[in-house]
Design an enzyme around this catalytic site. Structure first.
Site, PDB file in Angstrom:
ATOM      1  N   GLU A 144       0.810  -1.238   0.000  1.00  0.00           N
ATOM      2  CA  GLU A 144       0.000   0.000   0.000  1.00  0.00           C
ATOM      3  C   GLU A 144       0.839   1.282   0.000  1.00  0.00           C
ATOM      4  O   GLU A 144       0.626   2.206   0.773  1.00  0.00           O
ATOM      5  CB  GLU A 144      -0.948  -0.020   1.216  1.00  0.00           C
ATOM      6  CG  GLU A 144      -1.860  -1.232   1.215  1.00  0.00           C
ATOM      7  CD  GLU A 144      -2.721  -1.358   2.464  1.00  0.00           C
ATOM      8  OE1 GLU A 144      -2.782  -0.411   3.262  1.00  0.00           O
ATOM      9  OE2 GLU A 144      -3.335  -2.429   2.651  1.00  0.00           O
ATOM     10  N   ASN A 192       1.901  -5.203  -3.021  1.00  0.00           N
ATOM     11  CA  ASN A 192       0.522  -5.527  -2.660  1.00  0.00           C
ATOM     12  C   ASN A 192      -0.270  -4.251  -2.390  1.00  0.00           C
ATOM     13  O   ASN A 192       0.234  -3.336  -1.722  1.00  0.00           O
ATOM     14  CB  ASN A 192       0.553  -6.406  -1.385  1.00  0.00           C
ATOM     15  CG  ASN A 192      -0.773  -7.024  -1.028  1.00  0.00           C
ATOM     16  OD1 ASN A 192      -1.406  -7.677  -1.861  1.00  0.00           O
ATOM     17  ND2 ASN A 192      -1.229  -6.810   0.197  1.00  0.00           N
ATOM     18  N   HIS A 228     -10.475  -6.469  -1.451  1.00  0.00           N
ATOM     19  CA  HIS A 228     -11.489  -6.102  -0.434  1.00  0.00           C
ATOM     20  C   HIS A 228     -12.640  -5.404  -1.165  1.00  0.00           C
ATOM     21  O   HIS A 228     -12.448  -4.343  -1.766  1.00  0.00           O
ATOM     22  CB  HIS A 228     -10.888  -5.159   0.614  1.00  0.00           C
ATOM     23  CG  HIS A 228      -9.825  -5.788   1.456  1.00  0.00           C
ATOM     24  ND1 HIS A 228     -10.084  -6.818   2.339  1.00  0.00           N
ATOM     25  CD2 HIS A 228      -8.502  -5.554   1.538  1.00  0.00           C
ATOM     26  CE1 HIS A 228      -8.959  -7.181   2.952  1.00  0.00           C
ATOM     27  NE2 HIS A 228      -7.981  -6.448   2.479  1.00  0.00           N
ATOM     28  N   GLU A 257      -6.292 -10.838  -0.520  1.00  0.00           N
ATOM     29  CA  GLU A 257      -7.034 -10.565   0.719  1.00  0.00           C
ATOM     30  C   GLU A 257      -8.547 -10.482   0.473  1.00  0.00           C
ATOM     31  O   GLU A 257      -9.233  -9.642   1.007  1.00  0.00           O
ATOM     32  CB  GLU A 257      -6.547  -9.258   1.356  1.00  0.00           C
ATOM     33  CG  GLU A 257      -5.053  -9.167   1.558  1.00  0.00           C
ATOM     34  CD  GLU A 257      -4.600  -7.881   2.207  1.00  0.00           C
ATOM     35  OE1 GLU A 257      -5.456  -7.112   2.689  1.00  0.00           O
ATOM     36  OE2 GLU A 257      -3.380  -7.616   2.255  1.00  0.00           O
ATOM     37  N   ASP A 259     -12.340 -10.334   0.390  1.00  0.00           N
ATOM     38  CA  ASP A 259     -13.547 -10.451   1.200  1.00  0.00           C
ATOM     39  C   ASP A 259     -14.607  -9.581   0.510  1.00  0.00           C
ATOM     40  O   ASP A 259     -14.280  -8.584  -0.129  1.00  0.00           O
ATOM     41  CB  ASP A 259     -13.380 -10.088   2.677  1.00  0.00           C
ATOM     42  CG  ASP A 259     -12.628  -8.796   2.939  1.00  0.00           C
ATOM     43  OD1 ASP A 259     -11.934  -8.721   3.976  1.00  0.00           O
ATOM     44  OD2 ASP A 259     -12.727  -7.852   2.127  1.00  0.00           O
TER      45      ASP A 259
END
Ligand code: G3I
Length: 342
Positions: A144, A192, A228, A257, A259
């Site tokens: 990030e 990432n 996400h 990641e 979700d």
């Protein structure tokens, strides 16, 4: 162990798990791991080992959990996860060596000179990566680093509020990759980030960053697209041109990641929402399996009881494949069906 959770675990023991359903050997199916649950909840441990052939520490590999002082490290939990992954024949992702949110307080407040920070950071990366040489399938070397909104500075969209940027300048990114590579030349090194899944300002900046690194012969091998999402974003198909341009740079990619959070109604997700969520997970995995270069699909938690979402977005939740009692949801069944496609 409550009877409902026990039955969920026992029921699972007879059915085809995600990792056993998977046809594609070149793509891992994984989850973030809550180390407290792994240590104290045998049903959680059993489910993670049964269902997934990859894992990543949700927090245990972060600097504030490992790096206790300039040359002091605590590898207790990281060793525990490495052992668990080895015992269960699981690939392990290293998340993450450098993150603006991961800086330990002693460093943040230590008023160290930039040269000293550079020296201890290089030593941290060397010590950490060397310790687990050939045991980590992919390191999120930098996490990030791209700003969410256009940064007024004339930087290429880098997050200038980052301790690393402010202390070492933009070169901290290339240095981190070089140091990690020196410590484990076989490790796959990833950048990432979140909200960089589809073509847009942020993914353009991620693309420009990794393109620059490749052009400078900095050892970077992949990009982690965190995934996400909110129910209804339906971004899977729009990911295709973005991942294709990353692959054209010679990079691999993973959904690292995933979700898909749901706006709950009286604290619950409706069946209609769960069915839509299942379709959206299936589409995400289909893009991973359908596009070149995807080597992993990981969800950010093994069950809705182990998700960051309720704390991050009150009123939202039910974002993962298993519910709060570790029972399967429509999303689990949908992902298992797609995994059975080769
Ligand atoms: O373990 C302590 C506990 O002892 C203490 O009582 C409690 C209250 O202060 O805090 C607990 O630590 C929390 C930790 O999660 C474990 O629950 C930290 O405060 C909290 O900041 C930490 O949040 C994590 C967050 O990253 C920041 O590291 C989330 O669990 C984790 O899901 C989230 O994961 C990030 C990825 O690393 C990067 N991508 C985005 C993703 C979601 O933010």
């Amino acid at each position: 162990m409550s009877s409902s959770i026990l039955s969920a675990v026992e029921n699972r023991s007879t059915e085809l798990s995600l990792r056993n359903a998977k046809k594609r050997r070149d793509i891992v199916i994984g989850t973030a791991v809550d180390m407290t649950a792994l240590r104290y909840q045998s049903n959680y441990r059993q489910i993670v080992a049964r269902e997934f052939d990859a894992c990543v520490a949700e927090n245990a590999f972060k600097q504030y959990e490992v790096w206790m002082g300039p040359e002091t490290y605590d590898f207790t939990e990281t060793d525990r996860l490495v052992e668990f992954a080895q015992d269960n024949n699981m690939a392990l992702r290293g998340h993450t060596l450098i993150w603006h949110q991961g800086v330990p307080q002693w460093l943040l407040k230590g008023r160290f000179a930039p040269e000293a920070v550079k020296q201890v950071l290089q030593q941290y990366i060397h010590t950490f990566v060397s310790r687990y040489r050939s045991q980590i399938c992919a390191w999120d070397v930098v996490n990030e680093a791209i700003a969410d909104d256009m940064d007024p500075q004339d930087t290429p969209g880098l997050r200038t509020d980052s301790f690393w940027y402010q202390t070492l300048g933009p070169d901290y990114i290339a240095l981190a990759f070089q140091w990690a590579h020196a410590a484990d030349p076989q490790a796959k090194l990833y950048y990432n980030d979140y909200e960089a899944e589809v073509i847009g300002r942020k993914s353009d900046l991620v693309y420009a960053l990794v393109k620059r690194l490749r052009e400078q012969s900095i050892p970077i091998h992949g990009v982690g697209l965190q995934g996400h999402m909110e129910l209804g974003w339906n971004r899977a198909q729009a990911m295709r041109p973005n991942v294709r341009r990353l692959v054209a740079l010679g990079l691999e990619w993973q959904i690292t990641e995933a979700d898909i959070r749901i706006p709950l109604q009286d604290g619950e997700a409706t069946q209609e929402q769960l069915e839509r969520q299942a379709n959206e997970y299936a589409e995400l995995l289909e893009v991973c399996q359908g596009e070149r270069g995807c080597t992993g699909f990981l969800v950010w938690g093994a069950s809705d009881a182990h998700s960051w979402i309720p704390g991050f977005r009150p009123g939202w939740g039910a974002s993962l494949l298993l519910d709060g009692k570790l029972s399967t949801k429509p999303a689990y069944e949908a992902v298992r069906t797609v995994l059975q496609q080769d």
